[in-house]
Design a protein around this motif. Structure first.
Motif, PDB file in Angstrom:
ATOM      1  N   VAL A   1       0.863  -1.185   0.000  1.00 30.66           N
ATOM      2  CA  VAL A   1       0.000   0.000   0.000  1.00 30.66           C
ATOM      3  C   VAL A   1       0.894   1.227   0.000  1.00 30.66           C
ATOM      4  O   VAL A   1       1.831   1.308   0.793  1.00 30.66           O
TER       5      VAL A   1
ATOM      6  N   THR B   1       0.815   5.204   0.648  1.00 25.13           N
ATOM      7  CA  THR B   1       0.040   6.367   1.100  1.00 25.13           C
ATOM      8  C   THR B   1       0.916   7.605   1.112  1.00 25.13           C
ATOM      9  O   THR B   1       0.603   8.582   1.776  1.00 25.13           O
TER      10      THR B   1
ATOM     11  N   ASP C   1      -5.557   0.630   0.120  1.00 27.58           N
ATOM     12  CA  ASP C   1      -5.260   1.256   1.410  1.00 27.58           C
ATOM     13  C   ASP C   1      -4.971   0.192   2.475  1.00 27.58           C
ATOM     14  O   ASP C   1      -5.050  -1.011   2.211  1.00 27.58           O
ATOM     15  N   GLU C   2      -4.670   0.670   3.677  1.00 27.54           N
ATOM     16  CA  GLU C   2      -4.267  -0.248   4.752  1.00 27.54           C
ATOM     17  C   GLU C   2      -5.387  -1.223   5.113  1.00 27.54           C
ATOM     18  O   GLU C   2      -5.142  -2.388   5.395  1.00 27.54           O
TER      19      GLU C   2
ATOM     20  N   VAL D   1       3.043  -1.178   4.270  1.00 26.64           N
ATOM     21  CA  VAL D   1       2.427   0.134   4.096  1.00 26.64           C
ATOM     22  C   VAL D   1       3.538   1.176   4.034  1.00 26.64           C
ATOM     23  O   VAL D   1       4.310   1.327   4.985  1.00 26.64           O
TER      24      VAL D   1
END
Lengths: 253, 381
Positions: free
Chosen positions: B55, B57, B85-86, B103
């Motif tokens: 992921v 971000t 996403d997470e 992440v």
């Protein structure tokens, strides 16, 4: 099987084979053997009679030097016990069979022979003949019946032809026919000079002994031949005599 | 001390063990089975199957790192896929077979360094640690590629043996020592307890036999079988007999093929000294047991601490300092160390560390033999 020679005392005055003087053994508060004194002459069969738990086994262990007295002393063939050397002249048949069940009959005899310094097959063969086990000499002891193990146990006590024999309830589990043979053999040994102390709680064996010692609660309560004891107690029944002379609890059969 | 009486006890003990087939099997087959299994596990364990979901971000910066990291992971055999996403990453781990989530983020400030958060499911800490290590290696590799300069490699070399040694080469000495101790203790303890409860000890004490002769006879009898056991185990550990393919049977080898740098005879001496101590320990502890089950019940008290504190599983140097005095009195510790000195270092009798091990083992054996002898003529009511 003649026993090892025991030197005669000079002057024909035969010294006692076994002496106990003021023997006491306590376990905590229990006085298992309580001030026992006696002298036993060589070449005789002595019956140690008493109910279970009366101290017979402890008394034998004290005489054989397997446990230390709390007070008093014991002497076998003139030697103060415990004496490791003297054990060569003592045979001890324990109440438990005390034989190795994984070994054969012959291996058990060879082992006990070796620890007593007895070599060769002849002593083992002679001991086996006495207990009528010659045909089972190569059997594993674990496969023998209880009575057969008892016989082997006796043979192991005889292997070194000891002049003093302690037999702790030797006829338990032995059938009546063989019991007769056992006693005949004890008599043969005694006639040849062996001193035998047999503990038993079976009264009908008592009359085969030369002399009886009644034990109750660790004390020696009476001593004499079967006839003497009956006369003293005023009864023809040994069991009754034991109760009258010895104590107040029934003797187990 | 009469030689013939000691010999009589020795012969008797040996004859009893020889007839006891289950115990013989325990003595020889069990250690071979277990060491074989342990070796198989240590050598041939599979590389972890890693499926990663990534992921990002952290915008464009994260994109670059994610691509480099993904390439490095794939190079290391990891299956990589991207998720949004997470939450999606967590769902993938929970439901659809992903083993690890990565992440890439920042801690908020625009120029702060990137962070990489690794998510695992937490059910298998040891296995997951290996996966996290895989990610760390990929990060290093990606960083090297990104900076265009190869990172320095760390090379490891050792004084004795090689760092890439088969793990079994340090484990085998420990397990040989442990098994010798374990089986000799059990067999002697049970056998001597039978002697006490079966009335044969009472009878033996009514003969001219001395306590020392009994302990020596037992030591020789069980020592003989311990010696054979150790010889078989050492042959099994060191040997590697290749059996060629025959018809439908594939080729295989018998033996663990552990490399040994020292003399197998010295290794043998170490274990035999340990086993002699175990015979006396068995005799001594049988005093406190009434039944055979109770001899077995001493295992957690007597053997388990030795197993934990003698470097069989956990390195002695990393054990808590409060336990170190205990470590210092564990006989097995000296045997394991002695065996490692011989196996790995190739130590001979001139090496001080090995001398210390041998002396301690000999002193321990003599000490237990003495107290074993003292307990024999105990009054049995």
């Amino acid at each position: 099987m003649a026993p090892q020679a025991v030197p005669d005392a000079p002057g024909g005055n035969v010294p006692p084979a076994i002496r106990a003087s003021g023997l006491v053994k306590t376990f905590g508060t229990l006085r298992a053997v309580d001030d026992v004194t006696f002298e036993l002459a060589p070449g005789r069969i002595y019956g140690l009679l008493g109910p279970n738990g009366s101290g017979k086994t402890t008394l034998i262990r004290l005489l054989a030097g397997l446990t230390l007295p709390t007070a008093g002393w014991a002497e076998v063939l003139g030697t103060r016990m415990p004496s490791r050397q003297n054990l060569e002249r003592i045979g001890y048949m324990t109440q438990a069979d005390g034989v190795y069940t994984a070994l054969t009959v012959a291996e058990n005899l060879r082992f006990f022979g070796a620890v007593f310094g007895v070599d060769g097959d002849e002593p083992a063969a002679a001991a086996l003949a006495v207990v009528d086990l010659a045909d089972r000499r190569d059997s594993i002891v674990g496969t023998l019946s209880g009575g057969q193990r008892r016989r082997l146990s006796l043979a192991c006590a005889l292997i070194h032809r000891p002049p003093v024999l302690f037999l702790d309830e030797p006829t338990v589990g032995v059938d009546p026919l063989l019991r007769v043979e056992f006693w005949a053999h004890f008599r043969t040994l005694a006639d040849a000079g062996t001193t035998i102390v047999v503990s038993s709680h079976v009264m009908d064996e008592a009359d085969r002994c030369d002399e009886l010692l009644f034990v109750r609660s660790g004390r020696l309560t009476a001593r004499g031949t079967g006839r003497e004891i009956r006369a003293r107690a005023g009864t023809t029944d040994l069991e009754q005599a034991f109760l009258r002379l010895g104590g107040d609890v029934a003797v187990t059969r | 001390m009469s030689r013939r009486r000691v010999a009589a006890i020795f012969r008797r003990v040996a004859a009893e063990i020889r007839r006891d087939r289950p115990s013989l099997a325990l003595l020889f087959i069990a250690p071979i089975l277990i060491t074989g299994l342990v070796t198989f596990i240590l050598r041939d364990s599979q590389a972890p199957q890693v499926t990663a979901v990534v992921v990002n971000t952290a915008g464009v910066r994260g994109q670059l790192v994610g691509t480099a990291l993904g390439a490095a992971l794939q190079h290391g055999g990891v299956t990589v896929s991207d998720v949004a996403d997470e939450a999606a990453a967590r769902a993938a781990i929970a439901n659809s077979g992903a083993t690890i989530g990565i992440v890439i983020g920042t801690d908020g400030a625009p120029v702060s360094p990137l962070t990489i958060t690794v998510i695992t499911n937490g059910l298998d800490p040891a296995g997951e640690a290996a996966q996290v290590a895989t990610v760390q290696r990929a990060v290093l590799s990606a960083a090297g590629n990104a900076s265009g300069t190869a990172l320095p490699a760390i090379l490891h070399t050792t004084l004795y043996g090689t760092p890439s040694d088969d793990p079994i080469s340090t484990f085998a000495p420990a397990i040989v020592g442990f098994f010798a101790y374990f089986f000799v203790y059990i067999l002697t303890g049970v056998s001597f307890l039978r002697e006490r409860t079966g009335g044969t000890l009472e009878r033996l004490m009514a003969t001219p036999v001395t306590r020392g002769e009994v302990v020596l006879g037992y030591t020789l009898g069980f020592g003989l079988f311990a010696t054979i056991q150790v010889a078989v185990l050492i042959l099994w550990a060191l040997g590697s007999l290749h059996v060629p393919a025959l018809g439908p049977l594939p080729a295989f080898s018998v033996g663990l093929g552990v490399a040994v740098n020292g003399s197998p005879l010295l290794a043998f001496l170490v274990v035999v000294l340990l086993a002699v101590g175990a015979v006396s320990l068995g005799i001594f502890l049988s005093t406190f047991a009434r039944t055979e089950l109770q001899v077995i019940q001493f295992i957690p008290i007597v053997l388990a601490p030795q197993f934990l504190l003698s470097g069989v599983l956990f390195p002695v140097s990393t054990l808590p300092s409060i336990l170190q005095p205990l470590v210092a009195i564990m006989p097995l510790n000296y045997a394991v160390d002695g065996l490692r000195q011989v196996f790995i270092r190739g130590a001979d009798l001139g090496v001080a560390a090995l001398q210390l091990d041998l002396i301690v083992l000999a002193v321990v054996a003599a000490f237990f033999a003495t107290i074993a002898a003292l307990t024999i003529r105990r009054d049995v009511v």
